[in-house]
Design a protein around this motif. Structure first.
Motif, PDB file in Angstrom:
ATOM      1  N   LEU A   1       0.856   4.157  -3.104  1.00 57.56           N
ATOM      2  CA  LEU A   1       0.585   5.585  -2.830  1.00 57.56           C
ATOM      3  C   LEU A   1       1.603   6.417  -3.009  1.00 57.56           C
ATOM      4  CD1 LEU A   1      -1.537   5.076   0.433  1.00 57.56           C
ATOM      5  CD2 LEU A   1      -2.512   5.315  -1.917  1.00 57.56           C
TER       6      LEU A   1
ATOM      7  N   GLY B   1      -3.884   5.919   4.287  1.00 57.48           N
ATOM      8  CA  GLY B   1      -4.008   4.703   3.514  1.00 57.48           C
ATOM      9  C   GLY B   1      -3.501   3.527   4.060  1.00 57.48           C
TER      10      GLY B   1
ATOM     11  N   THR C   1       0.804  -1.219   0.017  1.00 57.80           N
ATOM     12  CA  THR C   1       0.162   0.065   0.177  1.00 57.80           C
ATOM     13  C   THR C   1       0.809   1.331   0.068  1.00 57.80           C
ATOM     14  OG1 THR C   1      -1.799  -1.224   0.988  1.00 57.80           O
ATOM     15  CG2 THR C   1      -1.896   1.085   1.045  1.00 57.80           C
ATOM     16  N   TRP C   2       1.891   1.214   0.846  1.00 53.77           N
ATOM     17  CA  TRP C   2       2.893   2.195   0.679  1.00 53.77           C
ATOM     18  C   TRP C   2       3.473   2.658  -0.535  1.00 53.77           C
ATOM     19  CZ3 TRP C   2       8.076   2.769  -0.105  1.00 53.77           C
ATOM     20  CH2 TRP C   2       8.551   4.228   0.070  1.00 53.77           C
TER      21      TRP C   2
ATOM     22  N   THR D   1      -6.187   7.068  -2.329  1.00 52.55           N
ATOM     23  CA  THR D   1      -5.969   6.795  -0.856  1.00 52.55           C
ATOM     24  C   THR D   1      -6.745   5.650  -0.798  1.00 52.55           C
ATOM     25  OG1 THR D   1      -5.624   9.185  -0.252  1.00 52.55           O
ATOM     26  CG2 THR D   1      -6.268   7.416   1.435  1.00 52.55           C
TER      27      THR D   1
ATOM     28  N   ALA E   1     -10.958   8.328   4.033  1.00 54.19           N
ATOM     29  CA  ALA E   1     -10.258   8.673   2.887  1.00 54.19           C
ATOM     30  C   ALA E   1     -10.647   9.939   2.097  1.00 54.19           C
ATOM     31  CB  ALA E   1     -10.257   7.636   1.893  1.00 54.19           C
TER      32      ALA E   1
ATOM     33  N   ASN F   1      -7.297  12.271  -5.135  1.00 51.57           N
ATOM     34  CA  ASN F   1      -6.460  12.117  -3.987  1.00 51.57           C
ATOM     35  C   ASN F   1      -7.266  10.983  -2.941  1.00 51.57           C
ATOM     36  OD1 ASN F   1      -4.254  13.789  -4.794  1.00 51.57           O
ATOM     37  ND2 ASN F   1      -5.205  15.486  -3.866  1.00 51.57           N
TER      38      ASN F   1
ATOM     39  N   PRO G   1      -2.202  11.585  -2.198  1.00 52.14           N
ATOM     40  CA  PRO G   1      -2.763  10.618  -1.515  1.00 52.14           C
ATOM     41  C   PRO G   1      -2.251  10.897   0.051  1.00 52.14           C
ATOM     42  CG  PRO G   1      -1.247   9.555  -2.354  1.00 52.14           C
ATOM     43  CD  PRO G   1      -1.249  11.019  -3.105  1.00 52.14           C
ATOM     44  N   ALA G   2      -3.261  10.589   0.955  1.00 57.90           N
ATOM     45  CA  ALA G   2      -2.796  10.634   2.206  1.00 57.90           C
ATOM     46  C   ALA G   2      -2.143   9.143   2.592  1.00 57.90           C
ATOM     47  CB  ALA G   2      -4.428  10.724   3.266  1.00 57.90           C
ATOM     48  N   VAL G   3      -1.034   9.133   2.541  1.00 56.46           N
ATOM     49  CA  VAL G   3      -0.238   7.955   2.550  1.00 56.46           C
ATOM     50  C   VAL G   3      -0.298   7.339   4.067  1.00 56.46           C
ATOM     51  CG1 VAL G   3       2.062   6.989   2.607  1.00 56.46           C
ATOM     52  CG2 VAL G   3       1.370   8.630   1.094  1.00 56.46           C
TER      53      VAL G   3
ATOM     54  N   SER H   1       2.163   9.546  -5.517  1.00 52.47           N
ATOM     55  CA  SER H   1       2.699  10.907  -4.949  1.00 52.47           C
ATOM     56  C   SER H   1       3.981  11.291  -5.899  1.00 52.47           C
ATOM     57  CB  SER H   1       3.351  10.838  -3.414  1.00 52.47           C
ATOM     58  OG  SER H   1       2.290  10.422  -2.648  1.00 52.47           O
TER      59      SER H   1
ATOM     60  N   ALA I   1      -8.364  13.479   2.320  1.00 54.22           N
ATOM     61  CA  ALA I   1      -8.355  14.212   1.058  1.00 54.22           C
ATOM     62  C   ALA I   1      -8.549  15.547   1.258  1.00 54.22           C
ATOM     63  CB  ALA I   1      -8.998  13.662  -0.072  1.00 54.22           C
TER      64      ALA I   1
END
Length: 270
Positions: free
Chosen positions: A49, A64, A45-46, A114, A95, A110, A59-61, A53, A99
């Protein structure tokens, strides 16, 4: 020594450590399997995202990754129950809220990216936590057989494509994939049928159907990840494993193969 030989050497050395560890976790099940899933889902997931980026999205890492790990923990503790719907609804709210903190510009993209970390990596990547309990006392052998199916599919597709590959399978997405490689991959995915004696409650046709579906799903997962990277304008996910690239590069097939195996058992083994 050429650069290709050095790369192959790094891949082989990493695989000597990496493959036995994965097989041990799959065989053991329980919290060992959960630890493997959390590693794949959290890092995957990291990576997704992070690539988004780098491509200019925002995105809100942290949110997420937290949502993806929460999904895995819920499945491990509670299993698939009605609470998953509530968790998914809560994830959508989180999410969207995360955002909003990044402003109106690109808000929808975004928020959806996420949430995509949860839907693409966590929901699919956590499938082994649903599958293993359905397999009963055969879970260890079957989980190992499924991983072997994925790995042998990938290996046979690579070798077959190099030897006989002429016609491109998906030239605009992954130019290296060939029709010959695809067919060889399906054939390689049937090799774990040799483990049939360890899976006495399964008939040979049932196993063949399962491995063909898993092999097909694994190759589809590889193409999907290639499409994502191409869309984001990156060649590889952030490197984690020397010679192998990132977690998504190694587990893109797993993200499709295990969910399909779970669906297969629900449909044909209920």
């Amino acid at each position: 020594m050429s650069a290709e030989d050095r790369s192959l050497g790094r891949r082989s050395l990493s695989a000597c450590v990496f493959v036995p560890a994965v097989l041990a976790a799959l065989w053991a099940g329980g919290w060992a399997l959960f630890s493997l899933v959390v590693l794949v889902v959290g890092r995957g997931t990291w990576e997704l995202l992070h690539m988004a980026s780098r491509a200019g999205h925002r995105p809100a890492v942290a949110a997420g990754v937290a949502l993806a790990l929460a999904w895995c923990l819920y499945l491990q503790v509670r299993g698939a129950d009605a609470g998953l719907v509530l968790l998914l609804m809560a994830a959508v709210v989180v999410a969207l809220g995360a955002a909003l903190r990044r402003g109106v510009e690109g808000f929808l993209a975004n928020a959806l990216i996420t949430l995509g970390g949860l839907l693409y990596v966590a929901v699919l990547g956590a499938a082994p936590l649903l599958l293993a309990p359905r397999l009963g006392h055969e879970a260890g052998w079957m989980m190992v057989a499924l991983f072997a199916c994925i790995w042998l599919t990938d290996t046979a597709a690579y070798l077959g494509g190099r030897r006989w590959g002429r016609r491109r399978l998906a030239p605009t997405i992954s130019p290296g994939k060939t029709v010959a490689g695809f067919v060889c991959g399906l054939a390689g995915g049937l090799v774990p049928l040799l483990l049939w004696p360890q899976l006495p409650t399964w008939s040979l046709p049932e196993l063949a159907g399962l491995f063909l579906l898993v092999s097909l799903g694994g190759q589809a997962g590889d193409v999907v990840e290639s499409a994502i990277k191409r869309d984001l304008g990156v060649k590889d996910a952030p490197v984690l494993i020397p010679g192998h690239g990132g977690m998504l590069d190694r587990f893109d097939s797993y993200l499709f193969a295990f969910p399909l195996a779970y669906v297969y058992t629900v449909v044909f083994r209920s």
